[in-house]
Enzyme design. Structure first.
Site, short mmCIF file in Angstrom:
data_model
loop_
_atom_site.label_atom_id
_atom_site.label_comp_id
_atom_site.label_asym_id
_atom_site.label_seq_id
_atom_site.Cartn_x
_atom_site.Cartn_y
_atom_site.Cartn_z
N ALA A 84 0.84 -1.22 0.00
CA ALA A 84 0.00 0.00 0.00
C ALA A 84 0.86 1.25 0.00
CB ALA A 84 -0.91 -0.01 1.23
N ALA A 85 0.56 2.15 -0.92
CA ALA A 85 1.30 3.41 -1.00
C ALA A 85 0.57 4.35 -1.94
CB ALA A 85 2.71 3.16 -1.54
N THR A 134 11.15 0.93 -4.05
CA THR A 134 11.41 1.34 -5.42
C THR A 134 12.88 1.70 -5.66
OG1 THR A 134 10.92 3.15 -6.96
CG2 THR A 134 10.65 3.65 -4.65
N ASP A 135 13.29 1.65 -6.92
CA ASP A 135 14.64 2.10 -7.29
C ASP A 135 14.78 3.62 -7.17
OD1 ASP A 135 13.06 2.82 -9.48
OD2 ASP A 135 14.28 1.78 -10.98
N GLU A 136 13.63 4.33 -7.11
CA GLU A 136 13.69 5.80 -7.13
C GLU A 136 14.35 6.39 -5.88
OE1 GLU A 136 10.31 7.91 -8.50
OE2 GLU A 136 9.84 6.43 -10.03
N TYR A 160 7.42 11.71 -3.67
CA TYR A 160 7.12 10.27 -3.65
C TYR A 160 8.35 9.47 -3.20
CZ TYR A 160 6.96 5.51 -5.46
OH TYR A 160 7.07 4.14 -5.58
N LYS A 164 9.10 7.20 0.17
CA LYS A 164 9.46 5.77 0.13
C LYS A 164 10.81 5.56 0.85
CE LYS A 164 7.64 2.75 -1.55
NZ LYS A 164 6.56 1.84 -1.06
N VAL A 216 4.83 13.17 -24.22
CA VAL A 216 6.20 12.77 -23.86
C VAL A 216 6.82 13.91 -23.07
CG1 VAL A 216 8.45 12.04 -24.77
CG2 VAL A 216 6.34 11.55 -26.06
N ARG A 292 8.56 17.03 -16.40
CA ARG A 292 8.20 16.85 -14.98
C ARG A 292 9.28 17.56 -14.14
NH1 ARG A 292 8.20 10.64 -13.16
NH2 ARG A 292 5.99 10.68 -13.67
N HIS A 295 12.70 15.76 -12.71
CA HIS A 295 12.57 14.49 -13.44
C HIS A 295 13.89 13.71 -13.44
CE1 HIS A 295 10.84 12.57 -17.38
NE2 HIS A 295 11.05 11.69 -16.43
P1 NAD Z 1 -0.90 1.46 -6.90
O1 NAD Z 1 -1.01 2.94 -6.74
O2 NAD Z 1 -1.38 0.83 -8.14
O3 NAD Z 1 -1.67 0.74 -5.69
C1 NAD Z 1 -1.59 1.21 -4.37
C2 NAD Z 1 -2.69 0.52 -3.57
O4 NAD Z 1 -2.57 0.96 -2.20
C3 NAD Z 1 -4.10 0.87 -4.01
O5 NAD Z 1 -4.89 -0.28 -4.05
C4 NAD Z 1 -4.60 1.83 -2.94
O6 NAD Z 1 -6.01 1.79 -2.74
C5 NAD Z 1 -3.85 1.33 -1.71
N1 NAD Z 1 -3.66 2.37 -0.68
C6 NAD Z 1 -3.20 3.63 -0.86
N2 NAD Z 1 -3.19 4.28 0.32
C7 NAD Z 1 -3.63 3.40 1.25
C8 NAD Z 1 -3.81 3.49 2.66
N3 NAD Z 1 -3.54 4.61 3.35
N4 NAD Z 1 -4.28 2.39 3.31
C9 NAD Z 1 -4.56 1.25 2.64
N5 NAD Z 1 -4.41 1.12 1.30
C10 NAD Z 1 -3.93 2.19 0.62
O7 NAD Z 1 0.63 1.11 -6.61
P2 NAD Z 1 1.57 0.03 -7.32
O8 NAD Z 1 2.12 0.60 -8.56
O9 NAD Z 1 0.87 -1.24 -7.33
O10 NAD Z 1 2.77 -0.04 -6.25
C11 NAD Z 1 2.69 -0.91 -5.13
C12 NAD Z 1 3.94 -0.73 -4.28
O11 NAD Z 1 5.08 -1.05 -5.05
C13 NAD Z 1 4.15 0.70 -3.78
O12 NAD Z 1 4.65 0.63 -2.47
C14 NAD Z 1 5.19 1.26 -4.73
O13 NAD Z 1 5.97 2.25 -4.09
C15 NAD Z 1 6.01 0.04 -5.04
N6 NAD Z 1 6.67 0.02 -6.35
C16 NAD Z 1 5.96 0.28 -7.49
C17 NAD Z 1 6.60 0.18 -8.73
C18 NAD Z 1 5.84 0.41 -10.02
O14 NAD Z 1 6.46 0.43 -11.08
N7 NAD Z 1 4.53 0.57 -10.00
C19 NAD Z 1 7.95 -0.15 -8.79
C20 NAD Z 1 8.64 -0.39 -7.60
C21 NAD Z 1 7.99 -0.31 -6.39
O1 DAU Z 2 10.97 3.19 -10.84
C1 DAU Z 2 9.93 2.66 -10.08
C2 DAU Z 2 8.79 3.65 -10.06
O2 DAU Z 2 8.21 3.61 -11.36
C3 DAU Z 2 7.75 3.36 -9.00
O3 DAU Z 2 8.33 3.49 -7.73
C4 DAU Z 2 6.56 4.32 -9.13
O4 DAU Z 2 5.55 3.98 -8.21
C5 DAU Z 2 6.02 4.23 -10.54
O5 DAU Z 2 5.00 5.17 -10.71
C6 DAU Z 2 7.13 4.48 -11.56
O6 DAU Z 2 7.58 5.84 -11.50
P1 DAU Z 2 7.97 6.65 -12.83
O7 DAU Z 2 7.90 8.09 -12.55
O8 DAU Z 2 9.22 6.13 -13.44
O9 DAU Z 2 6.75 6.13 -13.78
P2 DAU Z 2 5.78 6.91 -14.78
O10 DAU Z 2 4.97 5.86 -15.45
O11 DAU Z 2 5.04 8.01 -14.12
O12 DAU Z 2 6.78 7.54 -15.82
C7 DAU Z 2 7.73 6.75 -16.52
C8 DAU Z 2 8.58 7.69 -17.37
O13 DAU Z 2 7.74 8.22 -18.41
C9 DAU Z 2 9.12 8.89 -16.62
O14 DAU Z 2 10.40 9.20 -17.14
C10 DAU Z 2 8.13 10.00 -16.95
C11 DAU Z 2 7.68 9.67 -18.35
N1 DAU Z 2 6.28 10.04 -18.69
C12 DAU Z 2 5.30 9.65 -17.83
C13 DAU Z 2 3.97 9.96 -18.12
C14 DAU Z 2 2.86 9.55 -17.17
C15 DAU Z 2 6.01 10.70 -19.86
O15 DAU Z 2 6.91 11.02 -20.65
N2 DAU Z 2 4.69 11.00 -20.16
C16 DAU Z 2 3.67 10.68 -19.32
O16 DAU Z 2 2.50 11.02 -19.62
#
Ligand code: NAD
Ligand code: DAU
Length: 355
Positions: A84-85, A134-136, A160, A164, A216, A292, A295
Site C-alpha cells: 500500500a502506498a 522502489t529504485d527511485e 514520492y 518511500k 512525452v 516533470r 525528473h
Molecule cells: P498502486 O497505486 O497501483 O496501488 C496502491 C494501492 O494501495 C491501491 O490499491 C490503494 O487503494 C492502496 N492504498 C493507498 N493508500 C492506502 C492506505 N492509506 N491504506 C490502505 N491502502 C492504501 O501502486 P503500485 O504501482 O501497485 O505499487 C505498489 C507498491 O510497489 C508501492 O509501495 C510502490 O511504491 C512500489 N513500487 C511500485 C513500482 C511500479 O512500477 N509501479 C515499482 C517499484 C515499487
Molecule cells: O521506478 C519505479 C517507479 O516507477 C515506482 O516506484 C513508481 O511507483 C512508478 O509510478 C514508476 O515511477 P515513474 O515516474 O518512473 O513512472 P511513470 O509511469 O510516471 O513515468 C515513466 C517515465 O515516463 C518517466 O520518465 C516519466 C515519463 N512520462 C510519464 C507519463 C505519465 C512521460 O513522458 N509521459 C507521461 O504522460
C-alpha cells in the site's frame, strides 16, 4: 512456513498481480487484503479470486492502528506483505501530503503493530514483514554511471521517492533495533495487466485506443528499467521464502530504454494488433510536453545480489512483456474505460492541459 498473509494495497496494480500469483501458487494459504480503495485501488483487479474462501478484502486504512492490530490478531497473521502506498510521482508533485501520511506514517503504523504482535507471540522465527519499495530512492544516474546497488546511498528527488526512502529507513531500523524480521526490496518500473492509466505504459495504450495525444515529458530521453509485473511477484515469493531478514534486495528487468524508444515500441505493437484505431499510425499522436519538475534522468538496477543469493532473474523480455500488455489493454476496455471519468479527467487536465 509462511502460512497466513496480510497483504496491504492488493487492490492496486502490483498488489493485485501478487494476489493472483500467490493464489495460483499457494491456493491453501489464507490471504487477507487490507486496502483503502483509493482512486488507485479497484475491486475489479481481484476478479476471479475474491469469492474464494481463502481470500478476504477488508476496506481500511493502513494508518488505522486499531484496525491493523485487530487483523493481525484475529487472522493470526505471520507474514505481512506491504504494497500500500501513494505511488504516482506526478501526483506527489501536485499534493505531497497524502504521500507522507500513507507512505511514512502508514508504514510506521504497520511496523509498530507487527512488532507488538510478533513480540506478544514470543518472537517466532518464521514471521516476516516484507516492505516493497522502489529504485527511485537511489536518485538519478548519468549515462555512464554504474547501476544502483543495494549499498548505493539514498538520494530521493521527488516527494514520492523521499516518502518511500523514509519508509525504507523505518523498515531497516526495526530490524536493527528490535530484530523484527523485515525484508526490503527495491524494484524498477513494473508494467503489465491492471496498471492504472495514469502511468506511462497504460496511459500510452489507452490514449492510442482513444486517438488522444501521447504526451512525452521533456526530450523523451529519460531512461527507465522495466520489469514485467509477474516477474516481480516471483521475485517477492523468492525473497519471502529464502532471503535472510534484514537483507535488502534490488529487483529489476535488465531492460533499460529511453522513454521515446519505449513509446515507439508501443506504437508499433498497437499499429500491428489493434484492428480499428482512430488514428493510424499511432506515432502521429506523439506530442512533446513540458518536463516533470525534478525528473530523474536515468534508473538502472544491478541485480547481481538477488541472482547470486537467491537464484532469481527476470524471465520475460521487454518485447514479449509489452506485447502481452498491449494485448491486455486491447482486450480489457471494460476494465479501463470506467476508470477514466470525473476524478481522472480532473487529474488529467490539471497535469496535462497547456503543458
Ligand atoms: P498502486 O497505486 O497501483 O496501488 C496502491 C494501492 O494501495 C491501491 O490499491 C490503494 O487503494 C492502496 N492504498 C493507498 N493508500 C492506502 C492506505 N492509506 N491504506 C490502505 N491502502 C492504501 O501502486 P503500485 O504501482 O501497485 O505499487 C505498489 C507498491 O510497489 C508501492 O509501495 C510502490 O511504491 C512500489 N513500487 C511500485 C513500482 C511500479 O512500477 N509501479 C515499482 C517499484 C515499487
Ligand atoms: O521506478 C519505479 C517507479 O516507477 C515506482 O516506484 C513508481 O511507483 C512508478 O509510478 C514508476 O515511477 P515513474 O515516474 O518512473 O513512472 P511513470 O509511469 O510516471 O513515468 C515513466 C517515465 O515516463 C518517466 O520518465 C516519466 C515519463 N512520462 C510519464 C507519463 C505519465 C512521460 O513522458 N509521459 C507521461 O504522460
Amino acid at each position: 512456513m509462511l502460512s497466513r498473509l496480510l497483504v496491504t494495497g492488493a487492490a492496486g496494480f502490483i498488489g493485485s498481480n501478487f494476489a493472483h500469483y500467490w493464489h495460483r501458487q499457494y491456493a491453501d494459504t489464507p490471504l487477507i487484503i487490507l486496502d483503502a480503495l483509493t482512486y488507485a485501488g479497484n475491486r475489479a483487479n481481484l476478479a476471479g479470486i475474491l469469492g474464494h474462501p481463502n481470500i478476504e478484502l477488508i476496506k481500511g486504512n493502513i494508518c488505522d492502528r486499531a484496525l491493523v492490530d485487530r487483523l493481525l490478531t484475529e487472522y493470526r497473521i505471520d507474514t505481512l506483505v506491504h504494497f500500500a502506498a501513494e505511488s504516482h510521482v506526478d501526483r506527489s508533485i501536485l499534493g505531497p501530503e497524502a504521500f507522507i501520511q500513507t507512505n511514512v506514517v502508514g508504514t510506521f503504523t504497520l511496523l509498530e503493530a507487527f512488532r507488538i504482535h510478533w513480540q506478544t507471540q514470543g518472537q517466532p522465527g518464521h514471521y516476516r514483514f516484507l516492505h516493497i519499495s522502489t529504485d527511485e530512492v537511489y536518485g538519478s544516474l548519468g549515462p555512464a554511471d554504474l547501476a544502483f546497488r543495494e549499498n548505493t546511498p539514498y538520494a530521493p528527488n521527488s516527494p514520492y521517492s523521499a516518502s518511500k526512502a523514509g519508509s525504507d529507513h523505518l523498515a531497516r531500523a526495526y530490524y536493527q533495533t528490535y530484530g523484527l524480521p523485515t525484508l526490503i526490496t527495491n524494484c524498477s518500473n513494473n508494467y503489465g495487466p491492471y496498471h492504472f492509466p495514469e502511468k506511462l505504459i497504460p496511459l500510452m495504450c489507452v490514449n492510442m485506443l482513444l486517438g488522444q495525444p501521447l504526451p512525452v515529458y521533456g526530450d523523451g530521453q529519460n531512461i527507465r528499467d522495466w520489469l514485467f509485473v509477474e516477474d516481480h511477484c516471483r521475485a517477492l515469493d523468492t525473497v519471502l521464502h529464502h532471503a535472510l531478514p534484514g537483507q535488502p534486495y534490488n529487483i529489476g528487468g535488465e531492460a533499460e530504454i529511453k522513454n521515446i524508444d519505449l513509446i515507439n515500441m508501443l506504437c508499433e505493437l498497437m499499429n500491428e494488433l489493434a484492428p480499428d484505431l482512430p488514428i493510424r499510425p499511432t506515432q502521429a499522436l506523439i506530442t512533446y510536453v513540458r518536463d516533470r519538475p525534478g525528473h530523474d534522468r536515468r534508473y538502472a538496477m544491478d541485480i547481481s545480489k538477488i541472482k547470486a543469493d537467491l537464484g532469481w532473474q527476470p524471465s520475460v523480455s521487454l518485447s514479449a512483456g509489452l506485447r502481452k500488455t498491449v494485448t491486455w489493454y486491447l482486450n480489457n476496455r471494460d476494465w479501463w474505460l470506467p476508470l477514466l471519468p470525473a476524478d481522472y479527467q480532473k487529474y488529467y487536465q490539471q497535469r496535462y492541459t497547456g503543458r
